[in-house]
Scaffold this active site. Structure first.
Site, mmCIF file in Angstrom:
data_model
loop_
_atom_site.group_PDB
_atom_site.id
_atom_site.type_symbol
_atom_site.label_atom_id
_atom_site.label_comp_id
_atom_site.label_asym_id
_atom_site.label_seq_id
_atom_site.Cartn_x
_atom_site.Cartn_y
_atom_site.Cartn_z
ATOM 1 N N HIS A 185 10.160 0.068 3.206
ATOM 2 C CA HIS A 185 9.709 1.070 4.163
ATOM 3 C C HIS A 185 9.407 0.397 5.501
ATOM 4 O O HIS A 185 8.364 -0.243 5.669
ATOM 5 C CB HIS A 185 8.474 1.795 3.615
ATOM 6 C CG HIS A 185 7.913 2.813 4.546
ATOM 7 N ND1 HIS A 185 6.583 3.174 4.534
ATOM 8 C CD2 HIS A 185 8.485 3.548 5.529
ATOM 9 C CE1 HIS A 185 6.371 4.089 5.459
ATOM 10 N NE2 HIS A 185 7.505 4.330 6.083
ATOM 11 N N GLU A 231 6.618 -2.282 4.225
ATOM 12 C CA GLU A 231 6.019 -1.904 2.942
ATOM 13 C C GLU A 231 7.086 -2.062 1.864
ATOM 14 O O GLU A 231 8.124 -1.396 1.895
ATOM 15 C CB GLU A 231 5.528 -0.446 3.014
ATOM 16 C CG GLU A 231 4.153 -0.245 2.453
ATOM 17 C CD GLU A 231 3.650 1.182 2.651
ATOM 18 O OE1 GLU A 231 2.470 1.414 2.363
ATOM 19 O OE2 GLU A 231 4.402 2.062 3.089
#
Length: 696
Positions: free
Chosen positions: A431, A443
């Site tokens: 992410h 992430e």
């Protein structure tokens, strides 16, 4: 292993610093240096001493492994080491290559002579940890490089190549080739010429206009570093070097160092420094886990996010193939990437040659069949599970065995996405945060069957593309967006109760957030959050609706990209301007809900938004979604504009005091009309508050 290895080369004693990876000045190395110097003093055959590190580092300063332990200050401390080196009756020569930073530079300044390779990196970076050099750096460096250069180095903390300091008194010689041989030759030259020992502490700073320069510097630093006390203390310490005898200046430096160490700002910066390194360690993935080679990357989607993701790999010299469904979209995406690089060239941040080198690494295609040889593929398509299913089903068919299949989803279930393939062990969430070529956070979402070698590979890759990788388990929104939902919940509740978008944004920005929640929503695009809410409404019909936010989206007010959101925007400008239409929507929603608006303080705004973050962060830790509290803080510091001087939401809660956080939450729960379930403290938060424990 001896961290300071002693050997004799004729009439020269050589003390080799050997504490990998950067010769951190830990207790063992400090003892070894002193033992070596004292041994050389006692040997009549020794006439000079050389201190030398490795190609990678003379010394990078303090040993991070000893941070927060008694060893960090145990005698002999660095001040003692420097005093013994400086008082040696035999010349001590520092031979410098690689990193010479912090305490490493202070040690070198305590030597009588210094030689260096031109590419050695010289710095006093302590200000980045909210402190200042505490072993004479602020007193000695101005004596050898002058006030201007020294102050810039100390206040910025940024490294400078030794070659740029060649003509200063910092270095006695600049060396190409074999540093060890050059150091021996220089030492024998010092012996043969019977050179007097030079102590930096005995030098004077003779700079006409020094007082005026320092006064100007003080005003400038005070105006630009308001959240951080360390830079101004650096100016005060350098001023003491200019205006006072050495020993008095050292006393002022030491007092400032001790004072700064106890400030919340320094605690926050040190927490972030350690937290960033801790985030790279995945508890059940050994450091020697084999990794997969990533030599070619495919990115699906050439929009803003896909193009930004691609740039990260191009910047690192990794070839990228960009896939789109239509030629027009592909051409537009490639043009945007080139334009971004051209803007960097205009700003002097990138050369035209580098621009062309990076663009040469980029290829494009309209066919999945042409990406199958990539080692890693990242999809950056629309945030819809049906669309993700189509993409991953196709990837499962075309990607070579062993390729890593990654999703840039910001909220969706990675276990379901992995289930669309016959190789769930190869699937992981990556992410990125917008703009993906700028934001530091990555992430890394670990699905149930994600392979440990995949995790080790993408964590290593995060470093390669200069991201801070933080591992998250699977839940709606992962770490960052899951918590953000609760932060926004309170922003919306405060709006319902009487605060305006402007007041809420202003209060949080004054507190330190880079951007308030409503301005941030307009920048990101309100339609993104709307799509997520509609999915959540369908999955959870009893969920409380964000009436005002939904109405804005129903009117096509999606933020900056449509010229209207929570604010209005004039063409070509990003200034957030209050909008009477929004005021009327808010007024009508309050009336429909039977709410009489009340006056709300900025303090209440900050506490409710922050403690909502903290409470959900505690639940994330309870569930094992995040491995440690500092991982949550790293997510918010590097991806959500959380103020560095606060150290992240979890550290901020500790600074406030966990009992105080719990008590305030219970007060909020008792307010008229409050959502009592929302303000129920996480069980771990209550336990820690009662027991005196902390997240860290």
């Amino acid at each position: 292993m001896d961290t300071a290895q002693y050997e004799i080369k004729g009439d020269v004693a050589v003390i080799n610093l050997n504490n990998p990876p950067i010769n951190g000045l830990g207790l063992s190395l400090r003892r070894g240096i002193i033992a070596g110097v004292e041994r050389a003093q006692e040997d009549a055959a020794v006439r000079a001493i050389v201190l030398i590190g490795t190609d990678r580092a003379f010394s990078g300063g303090a040993d991070i492994k000893e941070f927060g332990t008694p060893k960090s200050s145990q005698e002999p401390n660095l001040l003692t080491v420097i005093r013994i080196v400086e008082s040696s009756s035999k010349p001590v020569i520092a031979a410098i290559s690689g990193a010479c930073m912090g305490g490493g530079l202070e040690l070198a300044l305590g030597c009588h002579f210094r030689i260096a390779r031109p590419d050695a990196q010289i710095a006093l970076p302590e200000v980045k940890l909210g402190i200042l050099p505490g072993a004479g750096g602020t007193q000695r460096l101005p004596r050898v490089v002058g006030l201007d250069t020294a102050l810039n180095m100390i206040v910025s903390g940024n490294p400078v190549a030794a070659a740029k300091l060649k003509d200063t008194a910092l270095f006695d010689d600049m060396v190409e080739g074999n540093l060890a041989e050059a150091a021996l030759a220089f030492a024998r030259k010092v012996i043969d010429e019977n050179r007097p020992l030079k102590r930096v502490r005995d030098m004077r700073i003779n700079e006409p206009g020094g007082e005026a320069y320092l006064a100007f510097a003080r005003n400038t630093v005070a105006a630009t570093t308001k959240h951080f006390p360390a830079p101004l203390k650096c100016v005060e310490a350098v001023t003491a070097a200019f205006a006072k005898p050495f020993d008095e200046g050292m006393k002022i430096e030491r007092e400032a160092f001790v004072w700064l160490m106890n400030t919340p700002e320094s605690r926050a910066l040190r927490h972030a420094f350690i937290g960033e390194r801790a985030a790279a360690k995945i508890p059940d993935v050994p450091s020697d886990t084999p990794t997969r080679k990533i030599e070619r990357v495919a990115v699906i989607g050439a929009g803003t996010m896909g193009g930004g993701i691609a740039m990260n790999f191009l910047n690192a010299g990794i070839p990228v193939v960009l896939l789109e469904m239509k030629q027009e979209a592909l051409d537009r995406g490639i043009a945007t990437i080139r334009k971004n690089y051209e803007n960097s060239v205009k700003k002097g941040k990138l050369s035209s040659e580098k621009l062309e080198q990076r663009m040469a690494l980029l290829t494009s295609t309209l066919s999945y069949d042409e990406i199958g040889s990539a080692d890693l593929v990242i999809e950056a398509v629309f945030e819809d599970m049906g669309v993700k299913e189509q993409v991953f089903t196709r990837l499962d068919q075309v990607m070579k065995p062993g390729a890593i299949l990654a999703s840039n989803t910001s909220t969706l279930d990675m276990n379901r996405i992995a289930g669309f393939t016959k190789r769930p062990q190869d699937v992981v969430g990556l992410h990125f945060f917008s703009p993906a070529n700028v934001m530091r956070l990555l992430e890394i979402v670990r699905a149930e069957q994600t392979g440990k070698d995949v995790l080790a590979t993408v964590m290593q890759l995060a470093k390669t593309i200069k991201k801070v990788g933080v591992v998250s388990g699977v839940c709606d929104g992962f770490i960052g967006n899951r918590m953000l939902k609760f932060y926004r919940n309170q922003a919306n509740a405060l709006l319902d109760e009487g605060a305006s978008p402007q007041q809420i944004d202003r209060a949080l920005e004054k507190w330190g957030m880079a951007m308030g929640p409503f301005r941030m929503g307009d920048l990101a695009g309100l339609d993104i959050g709307w799509a997520v809410r509609k999915r959540q409404y369908a999955e959870n019909p009893g969920m409380k609706r964000s009436v005002i936010a939904d109405r804005l989206c129903e009117l096509g007010r999606f933020g900056q990209k449509t010229g209207k959101g929570w604010y209005r925007y004039e063409a070509g400008k990003r200034d957030a301007l209050p909008d009477a239409e929004v005021d009327e929507i808010i007024k009508a929603a309050r009336a429909e809900a039977g709410v009489t608006p009340r006056k709300i303080s900025d303090e209440e705004i900050v506490e409710r938004c922050m403690f909502a973050l903290v409470n959900e962060g505690a639940r994330i830790l309870e569930e094992g979604i995040a491995a440690r509290a500092s991982d949550i803080d790293m997510v918010y510091l590097t991806g959500y504009g959380f103020p560095a001087h606060r150290g992240g939401p979890m550290l901020y809660a500790e600074t406030v005091g966990l009992p105080n956080v719990v008590e305030k939450m219970r007060r909020f729960a008792a307010m008229p009309g409050a959502d009592k379930a929302f303000w129920t403290p996480a069980s771990s938060l209550v336990c820690m508050a009662n027991s005196g424990e902390s997240f860290s």
